[in-house]
Scaffold this motif. Sequence first.
Motif, short mmCIF file in Angstrom:
data_model
loop_
_atom_site.label_atom_id
_atom_site.label_comp_id
_atom_site.label_asym_id
_atom_site.label_seq_id
_atom_site.Cartn_x
_atom_site.Cartn_y
_atom_site.Cartn_z
N CYS A 160 0.94 -1.11 0.15
CA CYS A 160 0.01 0.07 -0.19
C CYS A 160 0.81 1.34 -0.11
CB CYS A 160 -1.05 -0.02 1.15
SG CYS A 160 -2.24 -1.28 1.22
N ARG A 205 2.16 1.78 -3.42
CA ARG A 205 1.17 2.66 -4.27
C ARG A 205 0.92 3.87 -3.97
NH1 ARG A 205 -3.84 -1.82 -3.55
NH2 ARG A 205 -2.79 -3.75 -4.38
N ILE A 206 1.00 4.62 -2.65
CA ILE A 206 1.01 5.85 -2.49
C ILE A 206 2.13 6.68 -3.26
CG2 ILE A 206 0.86 7.82 -0.65
CD1 ILE A 206 -0.78 5.60 1.12
N TYR A 225 5.52 10.01 6.31
CA TYR A 225 4.18 10.23 6.20
C TYR A 225 3.20 9.31 5.58
CZ TYR A 225 4.42 15.10 8.26
OH TYR A 225 4.56 16.02 8.92
N GLN A 284 2.54 6.61 8.14
CA GLN A 284 1.77 7.06 8.97
C GLN A 284 0.28 7.01 8.50
OE1 GLN A 284 1.61 8.65 12.17
NE2 GLN A 284 3.54 7.28 12.32
N ILE A 285 0.10 7.50 7.05
CA ILE A 285 -1.04 7.35 6.45
C ILE A 285 -1.62 5.88 6.32
CG2 ILE A 285 -2.13 7.65 4.12
CD1 ILE A 285 -0.80 10.19 3.92
N ASP A 286 -0.68 4.82 5.94
CA ASP A 286 -1.21 3.68 5.64
C ASP A 286 -1.47 2.94 7.16
OD1 ASP A 286 -2.04 1.52 3.95
OD2 ASP A 286 -0.10 0.36 4.87
N LYS A 314 -2.59 4.36 10.03
CA LYS A 314 -3.82 4.94 10.48
C LYS A 314 -5.18 4.58 9.80
CE LYS A 314 -1.64 8.05 13.38
NZ LYS A 314 -0.75 9.38 13.84
N MET A 315 -5.08 4.63 8.45
CA MET A 315 -5.96 4.13 7.65
C MET A 315 -6.58 2.50 8.06
SD MET A 315 -7.76 6.16 5.66
CE MET A 315 -8.69 4.91 4.83
N MET A 327 -8.31 2.73 11.57
CA MET A 327 -9.64 3.25 11.37
C MET A 327 -10.61 2.23 10.68
SD MET A 327 -8.96 7.33 10.65
CE MET A 327 -8.00 7.10 9.42
N SER A 336 -5.21 10.25 -5.87
CA SER A 336 -4.69 8.84 -5.60
C SER A 336 -4.95 7.93 -4.57
CB SER A 336 -3.13 8.79 -5.93
OG SER A 336 -2.51 9.43 -4.86
N LEU A 337 -5.08 8.65 -3.58
CA LEU A 337 -5.42 7.74 -2.31
C LEU A 337 -6.83 7.23 -2.21
CD1 LEU A 337 -4.15 10.29 0.49
CD2 LEU A 337 -3.20 7.96 -0.19
N VAL A 363 -6.16 3.71 -3.69
CA VAL A 363 -5.72 2.82 -2.68
C VAL A 363 -6.68 2.50 -1.52
CG1 VAL A 363 -3.67 2.48 -1.09
CG2 VAL A 363 -3.29 3.98 -3.14
N TYR A 364 -7.54 3.46 -1.05
CA TYR A 364 -8.37 3.26 0.03
C TYR A 364 -10.00 3.36 -0.35
CZ TYR A 364 -3.84 3.83 2.47
OH TYR A 364 -2.53 3.54 2.85
N PRO A 423 -12.16 9.08 8.83
CA PRO A 423 -11.04 8.87 8.11
C PRO A 423 -10.72 9.99 7.26
CG PRO A 423 -12.13 6.64 8.30
CD PRO A 423 -13.35 7.84 8.95
N GLU A 438 -8.73 12.73 9.05
CA GLU A 438 -7.52 12.27 9.29
C GLU A 438 -6.42 12.44 8.05
OE1 GLU A 438 -6.51 11.44 12.34
OE2 GLU A 438 -4.50 10.61 12.12
N ILE A 439 -7.14 12.12 7.04
CA ILE A 439 -6.12 11.93 5.77
C ILE A 439 -5.99 13.46 5.13
CG2 ILE A 439 -6.78 11.38 3.07
CD1 ILE A 439 -5.68 8.99 5.09
N TYR A 487 -3.12 14.84 7.06
CA TYR A 487 -1.99 14.38 6.41
C TYR A 487 -1.51 14.82 4.99
CZ TYR A 487 -0.91 11.22 10.36
OH TYR A 487 -0.52 10.63 11.71
N ILE A 540 1.87 16.84 4.11
CA ILE A 540 2.77 16.22 3.18
C ILE A 540 3.07 17.57 2.00
CG2 ILE A 540 3.11 14.91 0.97
CD1 ILE A 540 1.77 12.65 2.53
#
Lengths: 327, 327, 327, 327, 327, 327
Positions: free
Chosen positions: A166, A169-170, A274, A277-279, A281-282, A285, C173-174, C177-178, C267, C270-271, C274, C278
Amino acid sequence: MMKKLYDYQKDENVNLFLLIKSAEEKKTRNNKPYLALTFQDTSGEISANFWDAKPKDIETFKAGYVVKVDGKREEYNGNPQLRLNAIRLAKEDEPSNPELYVERAPIHKDKMIEEFNKAMFDITNANLNRIVRHVMKKFQREFFQSPAAMKNHHAFLGGLAYHTVCMLRIARSLITVYEDLNTSLLFSGIILHDVGKVIELSGPTATEYTLEGKLIGHIVLISNEISKACQELKIDENHEDVLLLKHLILAHHGEYEYGSPVRPQIPEAEIIHYIDQIDAKMNMMQAALRKTEPGEFSEKIWAMGNRSFYKKTMDIKNNMIASQSKP
Amino acid sequence: MMKKLYDYQKDENVNLFLLIKSAEEKKTRNNKPYLALTFQDTSGEISANFWDAKPKDIETFKAGYVVKVDGKREEYNGNPQLRLNAIRLAKEDEPSNPELYVERAPIHKDKMIEEFNKAMFDITNANLNRIVRHVMKKFQREFFQSPAAMKNHHAFLGGLAYHTVCMLRIARSLITVYEDLNTSLLFSGIILHDVGKVIELSGPTATEYTLEGKLIGHIVLISNEISKACQELKIDENHEDVLLLKHLILAHHGEYEYGSPVRPQIPEAEIIHYIDQIDAKMNMMQAALRKTEPGEFSEKIWAMGNRSFYKKTMDIKNNMIASQSKP
Amino acid sequence: MMKKLYDYQKDENVNLFLLIKSAEEKKTRNNKPYLALTFQDTSGEISANFWDAKPKDIETFKAGYVVKVDGKREEYNGNPQLRLNAIRLAKEDEPSNPELYVERAPIHKDKMIEEFNKAMFDITNANLNRIVRHVMKKFQREFFQSPAAMKNHHAFLGGLAYHTVCMLRIARSLITVYEDLNTSLLFSGIILHDVGKVIELSGPTATEYTLEGKLIGHIVLISNEISKACQELKIDENHEDVLLLKHLILAHHGEYEYGSPVRPQIPEAEIIHYIDQIDAKMNMMQAALRKTEPGEFSEKIWAMGNRSFYKKTMDIKNNMIASQSKP
Amino acid sequence: MMKKLYDYQKDENVNLFLLIKSAEEKKTRNNKPYLALTFQDTSGEISANFWDAKPKDIETFKAGYVVKVDGKREEYNGNPQLRLNAIRLAKEDEPSNPELYVERAPIHKDKMIEEFNKAMFDITNANLNRIVRHVMKKFQREFFQSPAAMKNHHAFLGGLAYHTVCMLRIARSLITVYEDLNTSLLFSGIILHDVGKVIELSGPTATEYTLEGKLIGHIVLISNEISKACQELKIDENHEDVLLLKHLILAHHGEYEYGSPVRPQIPEAEIIHYIDQIDAKMNMMQAALRKTEPGEFSEKIWAMGNRSFYKKTMDIKNNMIASQSKP
Amino acid sequence: MMKKLYDYQKDENVNLFLLIKSAEEKKTRNNKPYLALTFQDTSGEISANFWDAKPKDIETFKAGYVVKVDGKREEYNGNPQLRLNAIRLAKEDEPSNPELYVERAPIHKDKMIEEFNKAMFDITNANLNRIVRHVMKKFQREFFQSPAAMKNHHAFLGGLAYHTVCMLRIARSLITVYEDLNTSLLFSGIILHDVGKVIELSGPTATEYTLEGKLIGHIVLISNEISKACQELKIDENHEDVLLLKHLILAHHGEYEYGSPVRPQIPEAEIIHYIDQIDAKMNMMQAALRKTEPGEFSEKIWAMGNRSFYKKTMDIKNNMIASQSKP
Amino acid sequence: MMKKLYDYQKDENVNLFLLIKSAEEKKTRNNKPYLALTFQDTSGEISANFWDAKPKDIETFKAGYVVKVDGKREEYNGNPQLRLNAIRLAKEDEPSNPELYVERAPIHKDKMIEEFNKAMFDITNANLNRIVRHVMKKFQREFFQSPAAMKNHHAFLGGLAYHTVCMLRIARSLITVYEDLNTSLLFSGIILHDVGKVIELSGPTATEYTLEGKLIGHIVLISNEISKACQELKIDENHEDVLLLKHLILAHHGEYEYGSPVRPQIPEAEIIHYIDQIDAKMNMMQAALRKTEPGEFSEKIWAMGNRSFYKKTMDIKNNMIASQSKP
């Protein structure tokens, strides 16, 4: 599709196959033996007490076996508990393979390997490419088994590899937004950043910290592996690209107080921190919200400042109000 | 005995030999060239401006030369400054050796080597003894030159070795008070704890951080050297004694926020941290109080929470009131 | 291509067109008038003193004019300074348009509007779409002028819009992924998250905080604008989607201590926090590294924990060592 | 030698003399009386329930009596618990003296007094010597009984004196390493630093904070005692040596947040703080490791940042691997 | 009414009587003597340089003299500075009394004494009344001279007494709101809470910390004075009311990190802490806003978290907009 | 006067009317049903178990009913518990009105309204007066019902209004001490500062946070209500007095970390913060001390840094020692 453990509501009768995660022999205050059991399937875990357990029962119902359970979901001190009515071992022609009940990465190992290979292809710096390949080869088997952490985030079979995928991918999208980022460094750093956890943690089941894990820590452990790789590959350890790769690993926790002995000093180091952290925390959650009803707040997540999260009633895809009831 | 720079009071005429520590060509607002000089002897440093410096002067008075200076100690913005009346290079038959003017460890290198040898003798664990010997041999020359830090404490020639020797002396007494402490581990940890600084810092003069020093840090650098030593000496890196030695190094800053990636988890690690603190702080306080008059407070020491320290008027040895005047 | 101010090295003669950013009449200690000037072009700023300025000079060389400058880049107290040899106003047929010298977003406003429109198209939730459209229409003109902050990051003309566009790109892009992330919420939150800055800050030049900015703050200001939009559009303010949008705005600083009155509880909140981090940090690092030579460390960035960043000598695209010299 | 309580493993039958530390009459949910007992010997404490206790039992088995116990070591909620089979009072010709079962300082009071006398001899400053003698005379009896703290470190009979003796031993070696340290001050400060605890704490058994202890605290209490001593001995309280002695006491917690109203401002104050820390922490680690098997980690020590400590398998004296089994 | 120093704007000609607060002989870089002067009146202070000062000038213009000054208010590095045109000593028939120019408490000493007497009358507890009377008698003279702090708040002649009076006024109203508060304790605690400052600080002019002030601190100093008072008055120091009074003093900084060795443990202690805060902060804000124009923000106040405060344009009494111009 | 619940000591027989606060049906480990009851009167709450409860009992004894209880006050795990002997519903001619048993503000609503009206009269600024009146009218009914907080302080019926009234009383005295304070602003700010809690909290019984309360928070909610009031009253929202009123609300938590998006920037904002603190803390201390015996320490108050408070034995009014025994 078969109903899972957490599809049952409180006071509903439960009738399904479950894996015994742990089974502990205990005694009541009146000295009567009972079995304190924890069952699991991929939707989560639940505890249950098997009262007046006979020696034979204690022999039979051990951790690692799949059982057919008949009972009722209740609550004890605010936590779900299963009242057992009947329990028996699963038969061979039933879904008795324990692997079916363990949570695992949502994408298949082969697919993950494919993504890693694609990333390796983009590591055009020769030193970095060789080092990453060397280290990954050494730890490959454990890497695809290991969870990403003891608890908190990605604490499941294959969690470490999935977490890393993941992050890649980011990263892949960030290099299109910020053209200054060095792809070779970024991808190498991400792939290796947590590989030390396969030394730090004891494995995917009953995960514990190893002695090395506790006394040295995964950050320094993998930094040391990079040194070894250099020696074996005859790469100069003091070459800038190696130095920067090590720096990425050492700095990826972002701050001293999170266990990094140095703070990020190149943009790629800051960015990996970062993305990590994002991955993480996602994932935390998502895991908490999966157990939450729309319109409710999740349990508190300790590793996120003890916050709890709200589950929207809006339909995620269509932006319509989600139906509260479940079929 | 010859008077030193800091034996002179404000407004006193100064007449003595000094080393030029730095010499920078500058221009006044009106565009006239002058030399901004810093002189030093073992008592400290002082700045001075050489107004209307001719090109020949600029050629002559360069860093590293010893000069005979005639001037007056004044103050500028609260800091001591030297007003120059006359300056000339020292002659050969005068004390013209620059080494005479540089601050250095108060005990001789040979004496320090002797103490290290004595400590090595007490490291009875074979693995630890061999590793320490191996690493020290590799860095011996720089080790006895290097300061212990950029500034703050023991920032002088041989400071690192002297700091280490003082720590060994304290450790030697603590093992008689606390018999549980393992001498081999404690002595090995102390000897190696800061050797990484010879890689982290550029050397005893004009000390700077190296690229490795900044990106990796002396803690991880020396931990890596221990791994290399093991490989060369065919010692199993995962053997408990090696693991514990590495842990001592990694944990010796005591807390994450001071840059240790792990916190002390054996008593020897905790103790090394405290010995390190005691010696660093004693050195900083001594340096500040050396420049302070009895009955006054020293300048503030930033690295000690910006505190200033009081210089007693009590005579240290005889517990009598110290005479304020100096002979 | 024409050489810019920061293409010149120390002690090099400078001969180019520059914008006067500020011009202040001062007096020397001896009471002689001089002009303290700051020049700028898109590569940065530099100060210069115009000694013995005549009243006519003071009349002529005012902030906002483009001048032809002949001088030499020097250093004063470690900062670059320009020694003036000659200065005259730019003529009409010369590049005399002040806008040519001001730093601005690296992509054109039209291109940014296009990206916003694309994002609006993906906000399929009707309420959110209408609210965002309404607020943006009200502040559109200032939005594309405003910097994203007083100093620190994106402190240039169009910086706010550019910062927002970069955040949208990352968000885009996120969501691949999510998949749980709600596009409508995420995009709406990003577009509006800093619009309050056009009320908080006084504008793109000589930027200051407004009284509202200081006493209320951009976070609450925009939250209030959303309420007003709801009233004008007859949207129920207590509807979940509006509540969540407001929450995204209020929580986007991530922690109480950074000025968010609530912490992220969905979420998407939070995102956004971040993504904001960034993009702000990448911008600060890029700005600092742009002024740094390969192999050197940048100046310290106060808003990033006072760290300085290393500029790689590796060629970013080809992973080869960058040439140290400049043509 | 007789086996002690903590020489028994889980599920082993226990048969030995123990002191009743506390005995509380309780009732089960079904209203049946039972005795909740805590037993102790010098190896530690254990709890036990005496079910269906008759009034006569309750009369007989009270805190302070030595009993012969027959039972089995079990576990309840992770803590050791004793299942009672039989219990009777110890007879006169058996080891029935309660003092035999209480943890106490590992060296004898006479030996400690000897060390204090030796230290007093080295306090050559007359004022300090008289003050210390005066204060110690006043509190001597309690001083040799008192624990050094409620819990955490040296929480046993004579713990305060033992803690002080160990600190003197360390100090004695530090004055040989750092010759600037004033022996009179250092020794006086150490001897008095915690004497206030005999006022702050209620005594060696069932230790509690007194009202003065809570509202004033041991640091200010002893500072006040020094003032009183001065008045009685006609010593000027404002004389520098008295002022510095008081300062040592007030500053010995090192930082405001640990309850010192001033921070150390002379080297002796800084050093006492560190010696205090070293001895307190060594004591806590030793106590935790005493209950830990080689190769295992101790329980977490809350007062040391919740760390747990590893017990080496290396033989302390011979540096050989310790045998895991116990005879 | 005569215009004061701070009634003059920048670039206005100044012509008025001022007190010389300090006069320091200095030299320019070119070695010419000048006098660095600081003038003051009750509106504030300003610095000025007397260039080419003759020896006679240096003799004449000393700290403590009142002078007639003719000059111009300018700015140097953002701070106001006075350019001197002419200066002469004030004559006898002119306002030459230095006391006229010193900032002092806004109410007269007699009025303050009256308020203290009224408060003493309400201290009905006999022990407390006698102790407070005893201590105040001892320090009365200095108490009405002393500032309340070195800088920050109430740093003027009589500031300590004035600060205490204001606190008594607030306390008087709080006891009507919270009837549980004990008047005797509250008033005694307030009156004594900062009396230690007359020992801690050197006096109202050129205020410095004394040695006792630095090494012991005003909190413990006054606690010790209470003990002495008890001995002289034959009051049992361990009586609850004395213990509580001492506790009020020791705890009045509210938290360990602000230098209180114990935290408030009775409501009166908590309340004194808050009253102290309110009065100190109101005083700091008032002082900063007095120098601020309506509609502007004050300078930053370091002791209030570096905040600056807005001066309302609303008329305070009539709630109308204040006129910006000054008559 | 009738004895209340907390007038009974441990082991005393209890015989009185109580309100059932909650009644939960539970089962023993042996699967027998029982009722877990919580009783309350205005002196506090106590829990009790009704063993072997019949279905009819479960029907009868529900939350909200007043019962006559016969039992005994005991302790379970350190908390008071009631052992039930007999229980029956209160009859109509007995004190069966539930309102008699609920804790409520100690002064009557009418009296509070009177005080608010008096304060409104002193808000002479027309804009502020109209806004406050408008908002209060909208929320009047809930305002006089609502508690001031979920738990911690003033958590009772009418607690919000009572807290506000106490703050007004303190403010009324402070404006006589500090004449610069603007009465209109101060009173308006106090009245509105916590009105947002009627939106944030669900009401006086079984109080919970609402969704808006969690996602937006009471601070921003009321700030938004002020905007709405302005729109309805045609008052310019950007007028200074409105801006300052909003600022008072937003800043009243004093620091970012307590949830204020801006810090106080006018004296009235700072003062409201302190008044709020004083009243909240006095209330918490009073509540804790009410349950404490003279000479004892209260339970720890988590919201006050986990401190416990000492209950004086001195008689509050007469300064005499309170009698320990109770009639």
